[in-house]
Design an enzyme around this catalytic site. Structure first.
Site, short mmCIF file in Angstrom:
data_model
loop_
_atom_site.label_atom_id
_atom_site.label_comp_id
_atom_site.label_asym_id
_atom_site.label_seq_id
_atom_site.Cartn_x
_atom_site.Cartn_y
_atom_site.Cartn_z
N GLU A 165 0.80 -1.23 0.00
CA GLU A 165 0.00 0.00 0.00
C GLU A 165 0.83 1.27 0.00
OE1 GLU A 165 -2.98 -0.22 3.07
OE2 GLU A 165 -4.05 -1.82 2.05
N GLU B 112 -5.75 -8.68 0.76
CA GLU B 112 -6.43 -8.26 1.99
C GLU B 112 -7.89 -7.98 1.67
OE1 GLU B 112 -4.69 -5.16 4.44
OE2 GLU B 112 -2.67 -5.77 3.89
#
Ligand code: BG6
Length: 471
Positions: free
Chosen positions: A164, A371
């Site tokens: 991320e 995720e």
């Protein structure tokens, strides 16, 4: 519905080093930015010192992964466990720890799916030169990546470089940006972001050179933003929110250059990063083999014209409801059509189908979800059970969306939800839990750290066993 998922679908579950390992200064490990930030909250919630204590429970935890039926385990290596000060001596105890974990996973038939860097930059690099602000951090990372490929590349074939980057770059604390002036802060941010792109490209190139059959890609924070109305301005604001937060990043990983709207943003704000001769070449050769995406929720936005009263910059201005200032401001809106979790995430399986189709049609590389999950305050009953039907519903809905996306033609190679077991959540410690396995501790009370299988564990076990035919 038979054959929802391909036969070799990679079923898994995920975690990250600082959120599960503990042993924060054991075995020669150095301090990280994630440790540093978590210690600031030690007086009111759990920190990374013990976390889920995977450092001492890894054998038991891997046995549970096998019981769950996992084909892959997505986890991260701690850079500071391998090189305590980031760019100095290699810590053989750290190398050995991950060798043991990787070997044990393979012995249990689980493929390691490894992230190199998940929010936990070695703190020594911050002290030396404020981390990613300095180009030396790029070379420190390249060296670290090469060490990992050399040590583990014979057994680890799937690598994610940075978790991320597109979200981390907006969070001052994670980047160690302490500049009060928004323009100066954004200049630092843009330079850090650029350095991470270079680091990503160099590591990807090294992976292709050093790891036989190695596959490498980014793990992005993904979402999609709906316009509040069908007014063209709202549609544009929503689209640009996604472009400025995620798509520019994927474009950089794929094409090796910023898209026009992003370059324009950097130019107009006067924060174009320092780029050196030869960088273009580096960026071009770092092409991603696949995209790992983390997906939790969708957003909704309306157009908000700039009027000088709004702060500028590309940080997330949640308090001010203002998100970015390019092509007009954008206001975060509530989506009345979606239910939200107790922590405010707008739950939206259909959004996942949209994102998967969108990314696949843009880049035509395989996708994997690394995720996806629901953070809740689970209750342990007196007879040691955890009933979490809400988590089962959430994952079931998102898996149905995955199966539809596969039927739409998306090459989705796996699903690895967040998280295998309860772990440290940055702002809610152990109050907010995501795991299939309950870890018996509270924020301020370590209890016995026992591992307890939740209802969702048994449900997901059956999903994997039937290759998703029984959801
Ligand atoms: C992702 C991160 O953004 O969200 C994870 O990669 C994080 O590290 C997860 O734990 C959930 O966020 P939170 O704040 O609920 O723990």
């Amino acid at each position: 519905m038979a054959d929802r998922f391909p036969k070799d679908f990679l079923w898994g579950a995920s975690s990250s080093a600082f959120q599960i390992e503990g042993g924060w200064d054991e075995g020669g490990k150095g301090m990280t930015v994630a440790d540093h930030n978590s210690f600031k909250r030690s007086h009111k919630q759990a920190d990374s010192k013990v976390a889920s204590d995977f450092y001492n429970h890894w054998k038991e935890d891997i046995a549970l992964m096998k019981e769950l039926g996992m084909k892959i385990y997505r986890f991260s290596l701690s850079w500071a466990r391998i090189i305590p000060d980031g760019d100095g001596e290699v810590n053989q105890q750290g190398i050995a720890f991950y060798n043991d974990v990787i070997n044990c996973l393979l012995e249990h038939g689980i493929q390691p799916f490894v992230t190199l860097y998940h929010f936990d930059l070695p703190y020594a690099l911050v002290e030396k030169y404020n981390g990613w602000e300095d180009r030396r951090c790029v070379y420190a990372f390249e060296r670290y990546a090469k060490i990992c490929f050399g040590q583990y590349g014979d057994r680890v074939k799937y690598w994610q470089v940075i978790n991320e980057q597109n979200l981390m770059i907006r969070v001052d604390e994670r980047m160690n940006i302490n500049e009060a002036d928004p323009l100066k802060a954004d200049r630092i941010r843009a330079q850090m972001d650029y350095h991470m792109f270079l680091a990503h490209a160099l590591a990807s190139k090294a992976c292709h050179e050093l790891v036989k059959d190695g596959k490498v890609g980014p793990a992005v924070s993904s979402t999609c933003t709906y316009p509040l109305t069908n007014k063209p301005e709202d549609v544009w604001a929503a689209r640009m929110n996604d472009c400025m937060k995620t798509v520019y990043c994927l474009d950089m990983h794929y094409y090796g250059r910023y898209p026009g709207y992003y370059m324009r943003y950097l130019n107009e704000r006067g924060i174009v990063p320092v780029m050196m001769e030869g960088d273009e070449e580096i960026l071009k050769h770092g092409r991603m083999d696949y995209i790992a995406l983390n997906y939790y929720r969708t957003l909704c936005a309306s157009y908000l014209p700039a009027d000088g009263s709004h702060p500028v910059g590309m940080r997330v201005y949640r308090g001010n409801e203002v998100d970015f200032d390019q092509y007009g401001y954008c206001r975060d809106e509530k989506n009345e059509n979606l239910a939200a979790s107790e922590y405010g995430a707008q739950i939206d399986p259909m959004g996942l189908r949209i994102v998967l189709n969108d990314y696949y049609s843009r880049y035509h590389v395989p996708l994997i979800i690394t995720e996806n999950g629901l953070g809740m305050g689970d209750e342990l009953t007196a007879d040691n059970q955890v009933h979490d039907p809400y988590r089962i519903d959430y994952i079931k809905g998102h898996l149905k969306a995955c199966s539809l996306a596969i039927q739409d033609g998306v090459d989705l190679m796996g699903y690895s939800p967040w998280s295998f077991m309860d772990l440290l959540s940055s702002h809610q410690g152990f109050k907010k839990r995501y795991g299939f396995v309950y870890v018996n501790r509270e924020d301020m009370d370590l209890k016995d750290l026992a591992r307890i299988k939740k209802d969702s564990f048994y449900w997901y076990q059956n999903v994997i066993r039937t290759n998703g035919e029984e959801l």
